[in-house]
Design a protein around this motif. Structure first.
Motif, PDB file in Angstrom:
ATOM      1  N   TYR A 143       0.885  -1.292  -0.084  1.00  0.00           N
ATOM      2  CA  TYR A 143      -0.051   0.055   0.137  1.00  0.00           C
ATOM      3  C   TYR A 143       0.761   1.057  -0.012  1.00  0.00           C
ATOM      4  N   TYR A 180       0.347   5.341   1.180  1.00  0.00           N
ATOM      5  CA  TYR A 180      -0.615   6.310   1.866  1.00  0.00           C
ATOM      6  C   TYR A 180       0.213   7.798   1.962  1.00  0.00           C
ATOM      7  N   GLN A 201       0.209  11.013   4.116  1.00  0.00           N
ATOM      8  CA  GLN A 201      -0.273  11.498   5.640  1.00  0.00           C
ATOM      9  C   GLN A 201       0.268  13.003   5.655  1.00  0.00           C
ATOM     10  N   ALA A 255      -5.096  11.588   9.238  1.00  0.00           N
ATOM     11  CA  ALA A 255      -5.149  10.224   9.149  1.00  0.00           C
ATOM     12  C   ALA A 255      -4.510   9.789   7.856  1.00  0.00           C
ATOM     13  N   PRO A 256      -3.623   8.805   7.779  1.00  0.00           N
ATOM     14  CA  PRO A 256      -3.165   8.312   6.540  1.00  0.00           C
ATOM     15  C   PRO A 256      -4.164   8.123   5.499  1.00  0.00           C
ATOM     16  N   LEU A 298      -5.335   6.490   1.806  1.00  0.00           N
ATOM     17  CA  LEU A 298      -4.750   5.224   0.904  1.00  0.00           C
ATOM     18  C   LEU A 298      -4.755   6.034  -0.533  1.00  0.00           C
ATOM     19  N   MET A 321       4.313  13.364   4.553  1.00  0.00           N
ATOM     20  CA  MET A 321       4.722  11.926   4.699  1.00  0.00           C
ATOM     21  C   MET A 321       3.975  10.913   3.943  1.00  0.00           C
ATOM     22  N   LEU A 330       3.944   6.750   3.390  1.00  0.00           N
ATOM     23  CA  LEU A 330       3.938   5.737   3.960  1.00  0.00           C
ATOM     24  C   LEU A 330       3.573   4.663   3.051  1.00  0.00           C
ATOM     25  N   PHE A 382       3.969  -0.844   8.445  1.00  0.00           N
ATOM     26  CA  PHE A 382       4.490   0.245   7.898  1.00  0.00           C
ATOM     27  C   PHE A 382       5.978   0.598   8.080  1.00  0.00           C
ATOM     28  N   PRO A 392       9.121   3.341   7.720  1.00  0.00           N
ATOM     29  CA  PRO A 392       9.253   4.516   8.450  1.00  0.00           C
ATOM     30  C   PRO A 392       8.900   5.933   7.502  1.00  0.00           C
ATOM     31  N   ARG A 429       9.646  11.616   4.018  1.00  0.00           N
ATOM     32  CA  ARG A 429       9.082  12.943   4.208  1.00  0.00           C
ATOM     33  C   ARG A 429       9.313  13.792   2.845  1.00  0.00           C
ATOM     34  N   GLU A 431       6.046   6.552  11.671  1.00  0.00           N
ATOM     35  CA  GLU A 431       5.121   5.513  11.105  1.00  0.00           C
ATOM     36  C   GLU A 431       4.185   4.869  12.193  1.00  0.00           C
ATOM     37  N   PRO A 432       2.985   4.604  11.759  1.00  0.00           N
ATOM     38  CA  PRO A 432       2.045   3.786  12.720  1.00  0.00           C
ATOM     39  C   PRO A 432       2.319   2.353  12.865  1.00  0.00           C
ATOM     40  N   GLY A 455      -9.161   6.009  11.528  1.00  0.00           N
ATOM     41  CA  GLY A 455      -9.729   7.259  12.232  1.00  0.00           C
ATOM     42  C   GLY A 455      -8.670   8.347  12.170  1.00  0.00           C
ATOM     43  N   THR A 456      -8.870   9.549  12.489  1.00  0.00           N
ATOM     44  CA  THR A 456      -7.979  10.542  12.545  1.00  0.00           C
ATOM     45  C   THR A 456      -6.991  10.535  13.578  1.00  0.00           C
TER      46      THR A 456
END
Lengths: 114, 110
Positions: free
Chosen positions: A33, A35, A37, A42-43, A45, A88, A90, A105, A107, A110, B43-44, B101-102
């Motif tokens: 994936y 993303y 952000q 939120a990230p 997609l 960013m 991801l 994920f 890192p 940026r 990162e998450p 979610g945010t």
């Protein structure tokens, strides 16, 4: 033991100058994936690959493209970066489809657009 | 309406406090649920999956309420190192989409 690797970690590009972000994984996961952000959001997609099958999100601008030459690597190409593309980015992987498996994920890269 | 909604906070709690976050989702066909933790400019990372029967991992407890369409995360005995943004993630049977979610911002104060 890095599992999802993104290069570079920081990228500065000029307005309109194409840029490519790289992601590789050692997990042998089927799904990859990308993303975007932005700060305090939120990230979001952009698209994902299930194996070689590309799935684009409906609201992903045409300016964003992706390539997955093999299981391990996936690239994000931004053809003509605008100031609003600074964020960013991801990369994530998951073992298989249907959302049963968690995502791992990298890192992140940026991106700054000048 | 957003697929997944969270109270953004911020939650500022003293060390040792118990804090709970909720996350609501709109699609009753939701399949899998996760809590991720994201530190500033990182990162998450997966904190825990959320199972129908509820699950616990040390000081963290996750619950799922399908009837009311929400998941929760309870953190007991908060530590300074718990300061982060907590993201809930919901997936659906149709496709490989993970809906984030945010995030809820938590700061644990000495």
């Amino acid at each position: 033991d890095a599992m999802v690797i993104q290069n570079p970690r920081y990228q500065v590009t000029q307005f309109g100058k194409p840029v490519t972000l790289s992601c590789s994984q050692t997990l042998n996961h089927n799904v990859m994936y990308w993303y975007q952000q932005k700060s305090s959001q939120a990230p979001k997609l952009l698209f994902h690959y299930y194996d070689k099958d590309f799935n684009n999100e409906a609201d992903t601008p045409d300016n964003f493209q992706s390539r997955r030459p093999n299981t391990s690597f996936c690239f994000l190409d931004i053809r003509s970066p605008g100031l609003g593309d600074a964020a960013m980015y991801l990369c994530a992987t998951s073992r298989d489809e249907f959302g049963d498996y968690e995502q791992y994920f990298g890192p992140g890269t940026r991106l700054t657009v000048t | 309406r957003k697929e997944v909604e969270q109270d953004p906070g911020p939650f500022n709690v003293p060390e040792g406090a118990t804090v709970a976050f909720n996350c609501t989702y709109s699609n009753s066909a939701s399949q899998s649920f996760f809590w991720y933790r994201q530190d500033c400019r990182k990162e998450p990372k997966l904190l825990m999956s959320v199972y129908s029967s509820g699950n616990e991992d040390g000081r963290f407890t996750a619950q799922l309420n399908r009837a009311s369409q929400y998941i929760s995360l309870l953190i007991r005995d908060s530590k300074l190192s718990d300061s982060a943004t907590y993201l809930c993630v919901v997936t659906f049977y149709t496709g490989n989409q993970f809906y984030f979610g945010t995030g809820t911002s938590l700061t644990v104060i000495p």
